[in-house]
Design a protein around this motif. Structure first.
Motif, PDB file in Angstrom:
ATOM      1  N   LYS A  53      -6.828   4.002  -0.859  1.00 27.22           N
ATOM      2  CA  LYS A  53      -7.279   5.393  -1.027  1.00 27.22           C
ATOM      3  C   LYS A  53      -6.269   6.224  -1.811  1.00 27.22           C
ATOM      4  CE  LYS A  53     -10.337   5.813   2.940  1.00 27.22           C
ATOM      5  NZ  LYS A  53     -10.553   6.450   4.255  1.00 27.22           N
ATOM      6  N   LYS A  54      -4.981   5.972  -1.600  1.00 27.21           N
ATOM      7  CA  LYS A  54      -3.931   6.712  -2.324  1.00 27.21           C
ATOM      8  C   LYS A  54      -3.809   6.239  -3.770  1.00 27.21           C
ATOM      9  CE  LYS A  54      -2.013   9.530   0.617  1.00 27.21           C
ATOM     10  NZ  LYS A  54      -1.799  10.930   0.417  1.00 27.21           N
ATOM     11  N   ASN A  55      -4.139   4.957  -4.015  1.00 26.58           N
ATOM     12  CA  ASN A  55      -4.087   4.357  -5.342  1.00 26.58           C
ATOM     13  C   ASN A  55      -2.728   4.541  -6.031  1.00 26.58           C
ATOM     14  OD1 ASN A  55      -5.108   2.894  -7.477  1.00 26.58           O
ATOM     15  ND2 ASN A  55      -6.075   4.668  -8.445  1.00 26.58           N
ATOM     16  N   PRO A  56      -1.641   4.226  -5.326  1.00 22.25           N
ATOM     17  CA  PRO A  56      -0.303   4.374  -5.917  1.00 22.25           C
ATOM     18  C   PRO A  56       0.076   3.149  -6.752  1.00 22.25           C
ATOM     19  CG  PRO A  56      -0.095   3.679  -3.667  1.00 22.25           C
ATOM     20  CD  PRO A  56      -1.571   3.770  -3.963  1.00 22.25           C
ATOM     21  N   ARG A  57      -0.284   3.133  -7.966  1.00 19.69           N
ATOM     22  CA  ARG A  57      -0.112   1.972  -8.852  1.00 19.69           C
ATOM     23  C   ARG A  57       1.346   1.513  -8.951  1.00 19.69           C
ATOM     24  NH1 ARG A  57      -4.863  -0.037 -10.373  1.00 19.69           N
ATOM     25  NH2 ARG A  57      -6.443   1.528 -10.706  1.00 19.69           N
ATOM     26  N   GLY A  58       1.521   0.181  -8.893  1.00 17.06           N
ATOM     27  CA  GLY A  58       2.810  -0.427  -9.146  1.00 17.06           C
ATOM     28  C   GLY A  58       3.839  -0.320  -8.036  1.00 17.06           C
ATOM     29  N   LYS A  59       3.450   0.086  -6.843  1.00 14.05           N
ATOM     30  CA  LYS A  59       4.405   0.214  -5.749  1.00 14.05           C
ATOM     31  C   LYS A  59       4.220  -0.924  -4.760  1.00 14.05           C
ATOM     32  CE  LYS A  59       5.351   5.071  -5.879  1.00 14.05           C
ATOM     33  NZ  LYS A  59       5.717   6.198  -5.065  1.00 14.05           N
ATOM     34  N   ILE A  60       5.272  -1.203  -4.028  1.00 11.58           N
ATOM     35  CA  ILE A  60       5.236  -2.206  -2.965  1.00 11.58           C
ATOM     36  C   ILE A  60       5.438  -1.482  -1.647  1.00 11.58           C
ATOM     37  CG2 ILE A  60       6.378  -4.223  -1.976  1.00 11.58           C
ATOM     38  CD1 ILE A  60       7.167  -5.005  -4.837  1.00 11.58           C
ATOM     39  N   PHE A  61       4.575  -1.772  -0.680  1.00 11.97           N
ATOM     40  CA  PHE A  61       4.640  -1.147   0.637  1.00 11.97           C
ATOM     41  C   PHE A  61       4.870  -2.203   1.703  1.00 11.97           C
ATOM     42  CE2 PHE A  61       2.104   1.687  -1.968  1.00 11.97           C
ATOM     43  CZ  PHE A  61       2.742   2.888  -1.755  1.00 11.97           C
ATOM     44  N   LEU A  62       5.508  -1.811   2.777  1.00 12.64           N
ATOM     45  CA  LEU A  62       5.818  -2.690   3.886  1.00 12.64           C
ATOM     46  C   LEU A  62       4.951  -2.316   5.077  1.00 12.64           C
ATOM     47  CD1 LEU A  62       7.662  -4.821   5.237  1.00 12.64           C
ATOM     48  CD2 LEU A  62       9.211  -2.936   5.786  1.00 12.64           C
ATOM     49  N   GLY A  63       4.339  -3.306   5.699  1.00 15.07           N
ATOM     50  CA  GLY A  63       3.514  -3.064   6.879  1.00 15.07           C
ATOM     51  C   GLY A  63       4.127  -3.682   8.120  1.00 15.07           C
ATOM     52  N   CYS A  64       4.544  -2.840   9.050  1.00 15.55           N
ATOM     53  CA  CYS A  64       5.042  -3.286  10.354  1.00 15.55           C
ATOM     54  C   CYS A  64       4.924  -2.106  11.312  1.00 15.55           C
ATOM     55  CB  CYS A  64       6.472  -3.801  10.271  1.00 15.55           C
ATOM     56  SG  CYS A  64       7.697  -2.606   9.758  1.00 15.55           S
ATOM     57  N   ASP A  65       5.179  -2.332  12.593  1.00 17.72           N
ATOM     58  CA  ASP A  65       5.026  -1.234  13.557  1.00 17.72           C
ATOM     59  C   ASP A  65       6.313  -0.437  13.773  1.00 17.72           C
ATOM     60  OD1 ASP A  65       6.610  -2.747  15.306  1.00 17.72           O
ATOM     61  OD2 ASP A  65       4.929  -3.363  16.569  1.00 17.72           O
ATOM     62  N   ASN A  66       7.374  -0.776  13.057  1.00 16.98           N
ATOM     63  CA  ASN A  66       8.665  -0.084  13.136  1.00 16.98           C
ATOM     64  C   ASN A  66       9.380  -0.265  14.472  1.00 16.98           C
ATOM     65  OD1 ASN A  66       9.391   0.837  10.672  1.00 16.98           O
ATOM     66  ND2 ASN A  66       8.838   2.964  11.016  1.00 16.98           N
ATOM     67  N   HIS A  67       8.990  -1.272  15.236  1.00 19.60           N
ATOM     68  CA  HIS A  67       9.671  -1.583  16.494  1.00 19.60           C
ATOM     69  C   HIS A  67      10.010  -3.069  16.530  1.00 19.60           C
ATOM     70  CE1 HIS A  67       8.018   2.319  17.649  1.00 19.60           C
ATOM     71  NE2 HIS A  67       9.071   2.373  18.423  1.00 19.60           N
ATOM     72  N   PRO A  68      10.989  -3.496  15.710  1.00 23.01           N
ATOM     73  CA  PRO A  68      11.352  -4.905  15.712  1.00 23.01           C
ATOM     74  C   PRO A  68      11.891  -5.320  17.079  1.00 23.01           C
ATOM     75  CG  PRO A  68      12.886  -3.638  14.362  1.00 23.01           C
ATOM     76  CD  PRO A  68      11.832  -2.692  14.838  1.00 23.01           C
ATOM     77  N   LEU A  69      11.635  -6.557  17.424  1.00 23.44           N
ATOM     78  CA  LEU A  69      12.162  -7.092  18.665  1.00 23.44           C
ATOM     79  C   LEU A  69      12.431  -8.578  18.500  1.00 23.44           C
ATOM     80  CD1 LEU A  69       9.339  -8.297  20.556  1.00 23.44           C
ATOM     81  CD2 LEU A  69       8.960  -5.924  20.030  1.00 23.44           C
ATOM     82  N   SER A  70      13.213  -9.112  19.392  1.00 24.83           N
ATOM     83  CA  SER A  70      13.547 -10.532  19.312  1.00 24.83           C
ATOM     84  C   SER A  70      12.387 -11.366  19.854  1.00 24.83           C
ATOM     85  CB  SER A  70      14.814 -10.831  20.117  1.00 24.83           C
ATOM     86  OG  SER A  70      14.541 -10.739  21.504  1.00 24.83           O
ATOM     87  N   ARG A  71      12.406 -12.644  19.527  1.00 20.78           N
ATOM     88  CA  ARG A  71      11.401 -13.549  20.085  1.00 20.78           C
ATOM     89  C   ARG A  71      11.411 -13.464  21.613  1.00 20.78           C
ATOM     90  NH1 ARG A  71      13.411 -18.235  16.205  1.00 20.78           N
ATOM     91  NH2 ARG A  71      11.827 -18.115  14.569  1.00 20.78           N
ATOM     92  N   GLN A  72      12.618 -13.472  22.167  1.00 17.69           N
ATOM     93  CA  GLN A  72      12.733 -13.439  23.628  1.00 17.69           C
ATOM     94  C   GLN A  72      12.178 -12.141  24.197  1.00 17.69           C
ATOM     95  OE1 GLN A  72      13.999 -16.143  25.615  1.00 17.69           O
ATOM     96  NE2 GLN A  72      12.754 -14.928  27.003  1.00 17.69           N
ATOM     97  N   GLU A  73      12.492 -11.013  23.565  1.00 18.35           N
ATOM     98  CA  GLU A  73      11.951  -9.733  24.039  1.00 18.35           C
ATOM     99  C   GLU A  73      10.430  -9.733  24.003  1.00 18.35           C
ATOM    100  OE1 GLU A  73      15.439  -6.570  22.764  1.00 18.35           O
ATOM    101  OE2 GLU A  73      14.120  -7.356  21.206  1.00 18.35           O
ATOM    102  N   MET A  74       9.856 -10.274  22.925  1.00 17.21           N
ATOM    103  CA  MET A  74       8.399 -10.329  22.814  1.00 17.21           C
ATOM    104  C   MET A  74       7.816 -11.164  23.943  1.00 17.21           C
ATOM    105  SD  MET A  74       5.909 -11.693  19.739  1.00 17.21           S
ATOM    106  CE  MET A  74       6.505 -13.368  19.848  1.00 17.21           C
ATOM    107  N   MET A  75       8.398 -12.329  24.181  1.00 18.29           N
ATOM    108  CA  MET A  75       7.835 -13.198  25.204  1.00 18.29           C
ATOM    109  C   MET A  75       8.098 -12.688  26.616  1.00 18.29           C
ATOM    110  SD  MET A  75       6.087 -14.983  23.325  1.00 18.29           S
ATOM    111  CE  MET A  75       5.301 -15.896  24.643  1.00 18.29           C
ATOM    112  N   ASP A  76       9.184 -11.964  26.815  1.00 18.68           N
ATOM    113  CA  ASP A  76       9.406 -11.307  28.108  1.00 18.68           C
ATOM    114  C   ASP A  76       8.305 -10.273  28.360  1.00 18.68           C
ATOM    115  OD1 ASP A  76      11.683 -12.831  28.536  1.00 18.68           O
ATOM    116  OD2 ASP A  76      13.082 -11.196  28.019  1.00 18.68           O
TER     117      ASP A  76
END
Length: 127
Positions: A53-76
């Motif tokens: 919808k924004k149509n920002p030509r030539g840009k690269i965007f990152l998709g994540c939830d901004n709450h990184p966690l370790s494998r162990q934290e995720m599985m806990d």
């Protein structure tokens, strides 16, 4: 023609994602403190639509939830949620890389987007 690109990290939903793989395996020969940057399938789709919808030509965007966690934290979180029929046992690896903590604040600001699931913990709470 220059199109925008969106890089998505670890996709997940109730029945798909790294958490399901780890639950199935029970014991995984991977480093427990490896960092994961997650995004729900619905959020990935809504981000793609917002970028189109924004149509920002030539840009690269990152998709994540901004709450990184370790494998162990995720599985806990998965084990504590009580929402899965199996329990994860453990990670046994020590040699794989640690991973990186990603931040998509620029993407959120430029595209005017926020994830529906603000974190993996929030996703589990809504299941």
């Amino acid at each position: 023609m220059f199109l925008s690109q969106c890089n998505l990290d670890q996709l997940h939903k109730a029945d798909r994602g790294a958490h399901n793989y780890y639950l199935e395996k029970g014991v995984v020969d991977s480093r427990p403190d490896h960092i994961l940057n997650l995004i729900h399938y619905e959020d990935a789709a809504s981000l793609a639509v917002a970028i189109l919808k924004k149509n920002p030509r030539g840009k690269i965007f990152l998709g994540c939830d901004n709450h990184p966690l370790s494998r162990q934290e995720m599985m806990d979180l998965v084990n504590a949620s009580g929402k899965f029929s199996k329990k994860f046992d453990k990670f046994t690896g020590t040699n794989d890389p640690l991973g990186k903590r990603l931040n998509n604040t620029r993407t959120c600001h430029e595209v005017g987007w926020e994830p529906k699931y603000s974190s993996f913990a929030h996703f589990l709470d809504t299941m």
